[in-house]
Write an enzyme that holds these catalytic residues in place. Structure first.
Site, PDB file in Angstrom:
ATOM      1  N   ARG A   2       0.558  -1.806   0.151  1.00  0.00           N
ATOM      2  CA  ARG A   2      -0.213  -0.018   0.254  1.00  0.00           C
ATOM      3  C   ARG A   2       0.750   1.514  -0.173  1.00  0.00           C
ATOM      4  O   ARG A   2       1.201   1.773  -1.071  1.00  0.00           O
ATOM      5  CB  ARG A   2      -1.350  -0.190   1.463  1.00  0.00           C
ATOM      6  CG  ARG A   2      -1.642   0.812   1.379  1.00  0.00           C
ATOM      7  CD  ARG A   2      -1.707   2.172   1.660  1.00  0.00           C
ATOM      8  NE  ARG A   2      -1.330   2.889   2.456  1.00  0.00           N
ATOM      9  CZ  ARG A   2      -0.922   3.709   2.918  1.00  0.00           C
ATOM     10  NH1 ARG A   2      -0.609   4.984   2.079  1.00  0.00           N
ATOM     11  NH2 ARG A   2      -0.626   4.041   4.645  1.00  0.00           N
TER      12      ARG A   2
ATOM     13  N   CYS B 232       4.625   9.628   1.658  1.00  0.00           N
ATOM     14  CA  CYS B 232       3.812  10.400   1.487  1.00  0.00           C
ATOM     15  C   CYS B 232       4.098  10.875   0.325  1.00  0.00           C
ATOM     16  O   CYS B 232       4.120  12.112   0.256  1.00  0.00           O
ATOM     17  CB  CYS B 232       2.743  10.707   2.336  1.00  0.00           C
ATOM     18  SG  CYS B 232       1.411  12.088   2.133  1.00  0.00           S
TER      19      CYS B 232
END
Lengths: 319, 319
Positions: free
Chosen positions: A17, A242
């Site tokens: 992920r 991120c």
């Protein structure tokens, strides 16, 4: 400091992920499935498999359903999906995901940048998602992003973090993750926040999610352990970061984390050699260098043969 | 754990010795002099300038005398040279070096590989060097290499390390360095050895020298601090590594260390911005990427402007 560390330490894998979402190239669905299945055999606690986001927002995870449907569900592993909204929750429920991970940033501006919502709107949504999943076996974990600092606003007040933990629990979330989204955490700050959370909620399941952006990932793990924390997110090879956080690079590396814990004599149940093998495969999959260091240097326990010249010197010394 | 850390923390810079010695290209003498002079203005405790070794053994430091003679000697800084034998000591005395650093590996086989001597021979030599320098103001520091593990033999017994500290002090050495030559140290081991040394020799000046080979450099600093240690070697940009130690890479990075200590509220006296500037210059000098992370990510305190789209969202929220 090291006398009463918690055991065992639970390691959650996020590479498919958090790692794959920001890769330049799409990782084939079949490769993702194989990797998740291989990782499930290596003694990890949870695997964050994918994210039920819009395929337009994160095209790399557009195969979320296909991956989640095709993996072999090992009963010892908790399979997690990140879910940004009710639509994602509906998709997770349909596939009987074990746990969903809900994310809100502690910092208002970072939440707006990352989720396009105010914190209040995020919390309202969590309440609706909790209603949707009530009565199902699906667990809800809530991540507090930027808990150790926001790249726009800087430090976040500890009280604000604690208030949001309260808000999560009021909305029936089962566990929380304190996330250092852009690698701003420093060890004494980590120790203090972890201690405050542990004191107020002694039984709460808490995960720490660190990035190694400023070289402090494993130092922050150490500080968390000293405060009694026992669960950590990590990414194979240190892949990830991120995409909405400027300058953010690299989750802490799973095999480097397991190596440290192993060598400190702390039980993880994770198979370091298996992880190193998968990390090497991962380098082939993503076709670039990975930040993890044990895959390059080898475990400290792996001693090397004495150079021949030294063998001769030692023999000469004996004769 | 973080309540009673020692202050101030002393940072010793080793880049022009430990960093440059293993670079593929010779760094021009003038560049070395400029760098040492610039570093001396940045609040560092010691600078290990060069090594008085044979120019054949370490051609990169063949200009040791020229560098040592030409630098401006700042009175607040201790200028150190590594010295492998009496000949090196004579050269150091001639140039009135403040301190020499003597090295022996705790591991017999590593000492043979690195110094071509048994430990006994090294200790005998230290005694002769102490005699040579007796009555001069030159200080003698003794490094215990492989104190946290040997790449050939693995773990070294703590008792063996303590016996060698005794042997150093019996030979009139003034201070010691516990060196993790190939990055094998783990935090609980570091804590235990530091605590044992501190308990037995409460007043002894002790430096810790860590490599980040397995990602644990700053974690080991943290463990040392918790055991009361207050002096650390580090290399600008994280440059360096022992050329005789297989797999060894990178000293801990000076600016990453200072960043961590600053952000933990611990006083170092070192100028982080100045170090970051010099680290950028260093990248130009050596013409390759450096492992340090703060020079890439920026200090955590350096917040970034809010994206315009978020500014608009926040304004809309208010109206």
């Amino acid at each position: 400091m090291f006398a009463n560390l918690p055991q065992p330490i639970l390691v959650n894998e996020v590479v498919t992920r958090d790692g794959f979402q920001s890769e330049p190239a799409f990782v084939p669905t079949e490769t993702k499935i194989e990797l998740v299945n291989a990782l499930a055999q290596l003694g990890l606690n949870k695997i964050e498999v994918t994210s039920f986001v819009s395929p337009r927002a994160v095209p790399n995870l557009r195969d979320a359903e296909d991956v989640m449907r095709a993996i072999t569900r090992d009963t010892d592993t908790t399979y997690v999906a990140l879910v940004p909204n009710e639509k994602g929750c509906a998709r997770a429920l349909e596939l009987a995901v074990d746990e969903i991970n809900l994310v809100m940033s502690v910092s208002e501006s970072h939440n707006l940048a990352n989720m396009r919502m105010t914190c209040e709107q995020s919390l309202d949504q969590f309440a609706r998602i909790a209603d949707m999943s009530a009565g199902t076996p699906m667990r809800l974990n809530g991540s507090l992003a930027t808990a150790f600092g926001c790249p726009f606003e800087g430090n976040q007040e500890q009280d604000r973090v604690l208030r949001f933990v309260d808000a999560y629990l009021e909305r029936s979330l089962h566990s929380i993750t304190l996330a250092d989204t852009t690698g701003m955490a420093v060890p004494n700050q980590v120790f203090e926040l972890c201690q405050a959370v542990r004191q107020r909620w002694p039984e709460l399941e808490v995960t720490l999610h660190f990035h190694n952006t400023r070289g402090l990932g494993l130092s922050n793990v150490l500080a968390s352990l000293a405060a009694g924390m026992n669960q950590f997110d990590a990414s194979l090879g240190g892949l990830g970061g991120c995409p909405f956080a400027p300058g953010a690079t690299g989750n802490i590396c799973t095999e480097d984390l397991v190596h440290m814990l192993d060598e400190m004599g702390l039980e993880t149940g994770a198979d370091l050699n298996g992880l190193l093998h998968q990390s090497q495969q991962l380098g082939v999959i993503v076709d670039h260098d990975l930040p993890g260091q044990i895959s390059k240097a080898g475990p400290r326990s792996l001693t090397r043969p004495l150079p021949e010249s030294v063998q001769q010197l030692m023999q000469n010394g004996r004769t």
